[in-house]
Design an enzyme around this catalytic site. Structure first.
Site: not given
Ligand code: NAD
Length: 345
Positions: A161, A212
């Site tokens: 990641y 939980k």
């Molecule tokens: P999430 O999993 O809720 O949302 C990500 C969405 O991307 C999902 O709905 C998934 O279906 C979609 N997705 C995955 N592959 C795809 C594809 N090939 N085409 C189209 N859609 C696709 O995650 P989130 O928490 O909303 O995270 C959003 C972004 O923020 C991501 O890039 C994640 O890496 C980054 N991020 C999140 C956090 C956190 O704490 N939530 C921390 C650091 C970085």
């Protein structure tokens, strides 16, 4: 121009805004923010079938497309003024430690989205990077020094990641340097809040611990199982701070192709998180520590010197307040599921 520009001050209300990953947690909340601000042309895109989206905002064009395929990215960004790419295959520690290949494959989404955005002539492109891009050797102690932007190099990111995030950042930086596509990059530190994953294996610590505690109360259990020894520390950013920060970072001229921390600087141990959730749920549980479970780095915090300097702002929702709102939302989800109703995740 002042540094505190936002979509509302920069765009026309009928400019097209595209959000990738809009069926998920942060993307869904970002769509809601722009919709509430009165933007009339928002295109939300996610590969999940529409009924599985965490939020569907009425009046927003919602497309089910796999953004790891280039032709789908071309379709997704056509006519856009701004593109926010929040799509990634991701989850909490349990997911990213066990699914490194899937995490790495998100590079396809970012490389195709940035190229399609460049070809379509979009004004701005946003990439959601992560604190997992930081050098892991700086995160081996629960009492960590907070991570500042330069700590990503020399690079030793989290396997899978983290390396994908770092590489995608580089793409964004070179599309600006070589091709003039205006890109903006935020390194999120753990985001939590309503409409996020709360069950199923991809949830993160605040949601998992809340669930939980809620489950134990409901079933009359007296124990809670905690991953690791409880000493791991993190900072957690409430979702409204995250979407506000994305908006400001995207519209700041000083932050073009410049990765910046977007996170809270309030350091919380897992044990403290459990105590807060117990306090909110008005319950006290016996703690069992699962030392074989994934636990990630020992400690991680966000150094907010740069964001305060450039935006005069930082994510500031106190963790207790954000957790209380998140706990209440998860409790409603839990009850809805028990009653056989449709729920998020
Ligand atoms: P999430 O999993 O809720 O949302 C990500 C969405 O991307 C999902 O709905 C998934 O279906 C979609 N997705 C995955 N592959 C795809 C594809 N090939 N085409 C189209 N859609 C696709 O995650 P989130 O928490 O909303 O995270 C959003 C972004 O923020 C991501 O890039 C994640 O890496 C980054 N991020 C999140 C956090 C956190 O704490 N939530 C921390 C650091 C970085």
């Amino acid at each position: 121009m002042s540094n505190n520009q936002t979509a509302e001050t920069v765009l026309r209300k009928d400019d097209l805004i595209v959000v990738g990953g809009a069926g998920g947690f942060i993307g869904g909340n970002l769509v809601k923010r722009f919709h509430e601000q009165g933007f009339t042309r928002i295109r939300a895109v996610d590969k999940k079938p529409l009924p599985q989206w965490y939020q569907r905002v009425p009046g927003v064009e919602s497309l089910c497309l796999d953004l790891s395929e280039y032709p789908n990215c071309v379709r997704a960004v056509a006519g856009a003024a701004e593109v926010y790419n929040l799509a990634a295959d991701m989850g909490g520690m349990g997911f990213i430690e066990r699914n490194r290949v899937e995490c790495l494959r998100s590079i396809l989404i970012n490389t195709h989205m940035v190229e399609a955005s460049y070809q379509a002539g979009v004004q701005r492109f946003f990439f959601s990077s992560s604190a997992c891009a930081y050098n892991i050797t700086l995160q081996q102690d629960p009492n960590v020094r907070a991570l500042k932007e330069s700590d990503a190099y020399p690079a030793m990111a989290e396997r899978g990641y983290g390396w994908e995030k770092l590489m995608s950042e580089i793409f964004c930086q070179e599309y600006w340097a070589e091709r003039g596509l205006e890109t903006h990059i935020a390194r999120f530190h753990n985001v939590y809040g309503p409409f996020g994953t709360w069950d199923g294996g991809r949830e993160k610590a605040p949601a998992a611990i809340s669930r939980k505690v809620i489950t134990a109360k409901d079933l009359g259990k007296h124990e809670i199982i905690i991953w690791g020894d409880g000493t791991q520390t993190r900072s957690f950013m409430y979702i409204d701070d995250c979407t506000c920060g994305i908006d400001m970072i995207m519209h700041c001229d000083e932050l073009i192709a410049t990765p910046i921390n977007l996170g809270s600087s309030e350091l919380i141990s897992v044990d403290r998180l459990v105590s807060l959730a117990e306090e909110i749920g008005r319950v006290k549980l016996e703690r069992e520590y699962d030392l074989t479970a994934p636990r990630g780095v020992a400690g991680r915090n966000s150094d907010n010197t740069f964001i305060k300097q450039v935006l005069g702002w930082e994510p500031a929702t106190p963790f207790h307040d954000g957790l209380a709102k998140t706990y209440a939302w998860i409790e409603k989800q839990y009850c809805a599921r028990k009653a056989g109703q449709h729920t998020v995740s």
